[in-house]
Design an enzyme around this catalytic site. Structure first.
Site, PDB file in Angstrom:
ATOM      1  N   ALA A 116      -5.220  -1.362  -5.846  1.00 42.50           N
ATOM      2  CA  ALA A 116      -4.170  -2.383  -5.750  1.00 42.50           C
ATOM      3  C   ALA A 116      -3.138  -1.900  -4.742  1.00 42.50           C
ATOM      4  O   ALA A 116      -2.020  -1.516  -5.083  1.00 42.50           O
ATOM      5  CB  ALA A 116      -3.542  -2.621  -7.119  1.00 42.50           C
ATOM      6  N   GLY A 120      -1.037  -2.904  -2.656  1.00 42.78           N
ATOM      7  CA  GLY A 120       0.329  -3.385  -2.520  1.00 42.78           C
ATOM      8  C   GLY A 120       1.334  -2.580  -3.314  1.00 42.78           C
ATOM      9  O   GLY A 120       2.501  -2.465  -2.916  1.00 42.78           O
ATOM     10  N   ASP A 121       0.918  -1.999  -4.435  1.00 41.62           N
ATOM     11  CA  ASP A 121       1.847  -1.236  -5.267  1.00 41.62           C
ATOM     12  C   ASP A 121       2.291   0.068  -4.613  1.00 41.62           C
ATOM     13  O   ASP A 121       3.494   0.283  -4.433  1.00 41.62           O
ATOM     14  CB  ASP A 121       1.218  -0.971  -6.635  1.00 41.62           C
ATOM     15  CG  ASP A 121       1.211  -2.212  -7.514  1.00 41.62           C
ATOM     16  OD1 ASP A 121       2.290  -2.760  -7.759  1.00 41.62           O
ATOM     17  OD2 ASP A 121       0.129  -2.623  -7.939  1.00 41.62           O
ATOM     18  N   PRO A 122       1.372   0.971  -4.256  1.00 40.09           N
ATOM     19  CA  PRO A 122       1.864   2.192  -3.593  1.00 40.09           C
ATOM     20  C   PRO A 122       2.507   1.910  -2.246  1.00 40.09           C
ATOM     21  O   PRO A 122       3.440   2.610  -1.848  1.00 40.09           O
ATOM     22  CB  PRO A 122       0.600   3.053  -3.455  1.00 40.09           C
ATOM     23  CG  PRO A 122      -0.541   2.097  -3.499  1.00 40.09           C
ATOM     24  CD  PRO A 122      -0.096   1.003  -4.429  1.00 40.09           C
ATOM     25  N   GLY A 158       5.925   0.765  -3.009  1.00 37.28           N
ATOM     26  CA  GLY A 158       6.674   1.888  -3.564  1.00 37.28           C
ATOM     27  C   GLY A 158       7.160   2.843  -2.494  1.00 37.28           C
ATOM     28  O   GLY A 158       8.327   3.253  -2.477  1.00 37.28           O
TER      29      GLY A 158
END
Length: 723
Positions: A563, A565-567, A570
């Site tokens: 996924a 987009g999360d890291p 972040g």
């Protein structure tokens, strides 16, 4: 925020170091890029509008805005530039630096205030330190490719590299964050740092639940198998493809209502996430039959109105026409003296002062240019927030307090990295609604499941303090306000509008503490016509166009394995926070940073975007192959589902590979040059596979690396755990 007056010297090529310095240049830093007389390799990469032109390569244009360039032949020419620099970022090998007369350890000793960031594929130390690599090498070595495309039924297909130079972009953003954090420390203490950044290590740190599942349970997740959550996948529509994921049970209930409660939902086979996982194939069949009766836009917009996480699988052309991105200023026109007017991808975040460029196009290759940095910077006009500062031997962000109101992955990932850099991170949690990370069922087999035992939470929230508050209670809000008064950063990734409804808007927080830096992470950002839409990390591959570019040759668009987009969001938030800390030291003002998972991920699609705006088309999906290099693939090795990546970037590497393989490969007229190898790539890959499938992947790696050929085993989580 602004980085005006900071002097950055780049000794870099292609993506990682140039992207790191571009991010600083776009915020106002004075960046001088050092090139050889032949130019950065990215100048040859394209895409081009027509004939090859070293000043008009799409990749080069995209990652070098707002810089100046100098051609250096003799290392002596670097001495005055190094003497004036605040930050030096390089992705040159140790040998290439030595040819310029640079030894990083000696330079660090001689210029202790200078922040030096070395980005290499495997780091400056360890058994792989001298290994050569291309993007495909790092993608497979770092374990990302082994997870891609995810939940695949095609066990005969190899692990898959995501389109473009994704580990390069990710490493560039993270290296920029660490460099600015170290610079902020140097401003306080007068002592810089030598940062040894390994792209492989950073990639391993992005593997979502895969690595920690191997550590906690002994499982070995791969591109095959099932998702933890169901439904999750790409589904057909009347006019394209749509992505759907249901993270929480109530989202599944709303989806059932949206579908009109079909009979199959009453069969008892799909009532819980566990049952949906057990019956995944049947569930996908039923949902596909339903989505195929609707348009993409209908499902996206009507589904989102019901708080169901749909997202379109977009092409670059689809993304260019999105009013939401245009309103947020994500697409910007840049006038280049050679390439003309080009629509560039804009900032990966929006800050309250909107100081981000690009203002100037990428530099042309000019052997006569002799740029110098501007006047020596004055000391910061304001000491910034009064806090215990770091000492010379401390980590960069010691003394910084972060109030972490985030959950799941994007925000916690940011907070974890701030903690790695020395910040005190206080995580706010609720017993009434424990975070999803605590509830994901990844437990050691001999341990009783509990909110404290989930590998997911324990990975992404390591190193933090915790404070349990019920934010529906006024007394808890008062405690938050007290903490804000004595904090430097507030980090949150609630749905858009939640902080305002809690009475914790940026206006309220900045009234309490004018120097507070607030970083907000959401799927679509806090402004724009789609700000209320929900978005998780898996949706950003489809939204950004990367899914449409990724897949096996001749096949359908595929997911990105993690996924992403999360890291990405972040680390983008981490970079923005570090930049805001630097800016605050000079201005005395805090900042509001609005990070969108969509924009953060789309910022890494520069190659696909530039192909679209320069040529009117986007690249075809080509698996592990490359547009220009051949061979460039992931090959089956001896053993069960064991693979090795091999790439040849030039004729020297090709001749070395052919000599190791033997069997007359180097004498074959079909492969005499790069054009021939590309023309006969199927036959070439077949011949290489005949050799690789009879040899151990590690023996292949060692034999090829010994002669300077980029090669590495495609690493699984358990491989990485014992590496």
């Amino acid at each position: 925020m602004t980085l005006a007056g900071i002097r950055v010297l780049e000794l870099g090529e292609m993506v990682s170091a140039p992207y790191a310095t571009k991010l600083m240049a776009d915020l106002g830093a004075d960046v001088i890029k050092v090139e050889p007389p032949t130019g950065d390799r990215a100048r040859y990469r394209g895409p081009f509008r027509g004939e090859v032109d070293l000043d008009a390569s799409g990749l080069f244009l995209g990652v070098n805005t707002n810089k100046r360039s100098v051609v250096v032949v003799d290392g002596a020419d670097l001495e005055p530039l190094i003497a004036e620099a605040d930050i030096l970022v390089t992705n040159f090998s140790t040998a290439r630096l030595a040819a310029l007369g640079i030894d990083l350890d000696a330079l660090h000793a001689a210029r202790p205030r200078l922040v030096i960031c070395s980005i290499t594929p495997f780091g400056l130390t360890g058994p792989y330190a001298g290994f050569v690599a291309e993007e495909i090498t790092v993608s497979h070595a770092g374990g990302w490719a082994y997870q891609c495309p995810g939940a695949s039924p095609e066990d005969d297909q190899p692990p898959l590299k995501v389109f473009g130079h994704q580990t390069g972009f990710q490493s560039g953003m993270a290296a920029a964050m660490v460099s600015l954090a170290a610079f902020d420390k140097a401003e306080h203490t007068g002592i810089g740092d030598l940062i040894d950044f390994s792209a492989m290590a950073h990639t391993v740190g992005m593997l979502e639940a895969a690595f920690i599942a191997g550590s906690y349970t002994g499982d070995n997740p791969s591109r095959l198998g099932s998702r933890l959550l169901q439904p999750w996948g790409i589904f057909p529509c009347l006019d394209g493809l749509v992505f759907l994921v249901c993270v929480e049970q109530d989202q599944w209930s709303r989806l059932v209502e949206f579908m009109g409660r079909p009979e199959w939902t009453e069969m008892g086979l799909f009532d819980t996430n566990e049952l949906r996982g057990d019956n995944e194939d049947l569930l996908s069949l039923y949902i596909s039959e339903w989505t195929a009766q609707h348009t993409v836009d209908e499902l996206w917009r009507e589904g989102q109105a019901r708080r169901i996480c749909f997202a379109p699988v977009q092409t670059m052309a689809d993304m260019q026409g999105q009013p939401h991105l245009e309103e947020r200023g994500f697409v910007v026109e840049v006038e280049h003296p050679v390439a003309g007017s080009i629509a560039h991808l804009g900032a990966p975040f929006v800050d309250s002062e909107r100081r981000w460029g690009p203002l100037r196009p990428a530099p042309v290759l000019d052997p006569e240019a002799r740029p110098r940095f501007g006047p020596v910077r004055a000391a910061p006009s304001s000491p910034g927030r009064s806090r215990p500062g770091p000492s010379g031997d401390s980590r960069p962000l010691e003394g910084v307090r972060v109030l972490d109101l985030s959950w799941v992955w994007a925000g916690p990932y940011c907070g974890m990295h701030l903690g790695f850099l020395g910040a005190e991170v206080i995580k706010i949690e609720s017993a009434q609604r424990p975070g999803l990370g605590r509830r994901l069922a990844i437990y050691p087999p001999d341990l009783e499941p509990s909110l404290n035992a989930s590998a997911y939470f324990n990975q992404w929230d390591q190193g933090k303090l915790s404070c349990e508050l019920d934010l529906s209670e006024p007394s808890s809000i008062r405690i938050i306000e007290q903490l804000v008064a004595d904090s430097d950063v507030v980090l949150e990734n609630f749905a858009t509008g939640v902080m305002d409804r809690l009475g914790l808007s940026y206006e309220r927080l900045s009234a309490i503490n004018p120097e507070i830096i607030v970083a907000s992470i959401s799927g679509y950002g806090s402004t724009g016509p789609l700000a209320s839409f929900m978005g998780y990390g898996p949706t950003t591959g489809p939204l950004s166009g990367l899914t449409s570019l990724t897949g096996y040759a001749g096949g359908q668009p595929r997911e990105l394995g993690i996924a992403v987009g999360d890291p990405t969001a972040g680390i983008t938030a981490g970079f923005a926070i570090a930049a805001s800390l630097v800016s605050r030291r000079a201005t005395g003002r805090g900042a509001y940073v609005d990070v969108s998972l969509w924009e953060g991920t789309a910022s890494n699609a520069i190659e696909g975007w530039m192909a679209h705006v320069l040529t009117g088309t986007q690249p075809d999906r080509m698996g592990n192959r490359d547009e220009s290099m051949a061979p460039h693939n992931c090959y089956r090795a001896l053993g069960d589902d064991e693979w090795v990546s091999i790439a040849c970037a030039d004729e020297t590497q090709w001749r070395a590979l052919a000599e190791v393989i033997g069997s007359g490969l180097g004498d074959d007229a079909r492969f005499v040059d790069r054009a021939g190898r590309k023309q006969h790539e199927d036959e070439l890959d077949a011949l290489i596979t005949q050799w690789t499938r009879t040899h151990d992947r590690w023996l292949i790696t060692e034999a090829l690396q010994a002669v300077g050929v980029p090669a590495f085993a495609s690493m699984s989580p358990l491989d990485l755990l014992v590496d």
